[in-house]
Write an enzyme that holds these catalytic residues in place. Structure first.
Site, PDB file in Angstrom:
ATOM      1  CG  ASP A 173      -1.479   1.174   1.406  1.00 54.80           C
ATOM      2  OD1 ASP A 173      -1.352   2.203   1.563  1.00 54.80           O
ATOM      3  OD2 ASP A 173      -3.055   0.908   0.970  1.00 54.80           O
ATOM      4  CD  GLU A 223      -3.249  -2.121  -1.685  1.00 53.63           C
ATOM      5  OE1 GLU A 223      -3.484  -0.853  -1.620  1.00 53.63           O
ATOM      6  OE2 GLU A 223      -3.353  -2.804  -0.434  1.00 53.63           O
TER       7      GLU A 223
HETATM    8 MN    MN Z   1      -5.397  -2.723   0.730  1.00 51.40          MN
END
Ligand code: MN
Length: 221
Positions: free
Chosen positions: A45, A111
């Protein structure tokens, strides 16, 4: 079985276990006592945030910070990550034993994948940045230029609030004034104690105005 994916990425994992971990949902991991993607997702992220902002600032050096922040909000959204995951044909590789491969899980795996590459490469930021650019730079610039990202503030706002609180903003008409042919609508948009009034010649226009103010507020914090 991972060769195709690695080819699309332009990267061969030294440790395929890391790749597998990035593709593994907690439900699958619990059943088999293996590792899952959650920690990688956390790192990924942050990494994608950096990769996207880096690209934006370089591609649009003269855009104002507010405009970049709005673009960024879209480019790091689950929806957009799902689009990128589709380009990589990532979904068939996801390991899950309960539930569906939904938008949220696909976004998380996307991610996690970037964190896995980062760790596998010995935290080689340059390598990760180059890979990401090779695959997605053109697409991202295209998306922005073609204004696929319309200035649709309601959508933009919803993406931000879903990501931040898993909630949608609410809109309510506060007043309708003026004669029939020249009505002015005032709408209040609100989310989690944030409030903004928008005015317009239609309810929709007033909602967009309210959403725009909230987007500015939430992305400038
Ligand atoms: Mn996430």
């Amino acid at each position: 079985m991972y060769e195709e994916l690695e080819k699309r990425l332009g990267y061969t994992f030294k440790n395929r276990e890391l790749l597998k971990q990035a593709l593994t949902h907690v439900s699958y991991a619990k059943d088999r006592g293996t590792r899952h993607y959650e920690t990688l997702e956390f790192l990924g992220d942050a990494l994608l945030n950096f990769l996207i902002v880096d690209l934006l600032v370089e591609a649009f050096p003269d855009k104002r910070e507010g405009a970049l922040a709005s673009l960024k909000a879209y480019l790091i959204s689950e929806d957009f990550f799902n689009e990128l995951a589709r380009d990589l044909d990532l979904v068939p590789y996801i390991l899950i034993s309960r539930g569906k491969k939904n938008v949220s899980i696909i976004g998380d795996v996307f991610e996690a994948l970037w964190a896995a590459i980062y760790l596998d490469s010995g935290k080689d930021t340059n390598l990760v940045r180059d890979l990401f650019r090779n695959i997605f730079k053109e697409k991202i610039i295209e998306v922005i230029k073609r204004r696929k990202i319309k200035r649709d503030y309601k959508t933009m706002l919803q993406e931000i609030t879903q990501k931040r609180w898993k909630e949608r903003p609410e809109y309510k008409v506060v007043s309708v004034e003026g004669p029939e042919h020249a009505k002015v609508f005032t709408v209040e948009g609100s989310i989690k104690g944030y409030r903004a009034l928008g005015r317009g010649r239609s309810k929709k226009e007033a909602e967009q105005e309210a959403a725009k103010i909230l987007v500015r507020e939430l992305t400038s914090e």
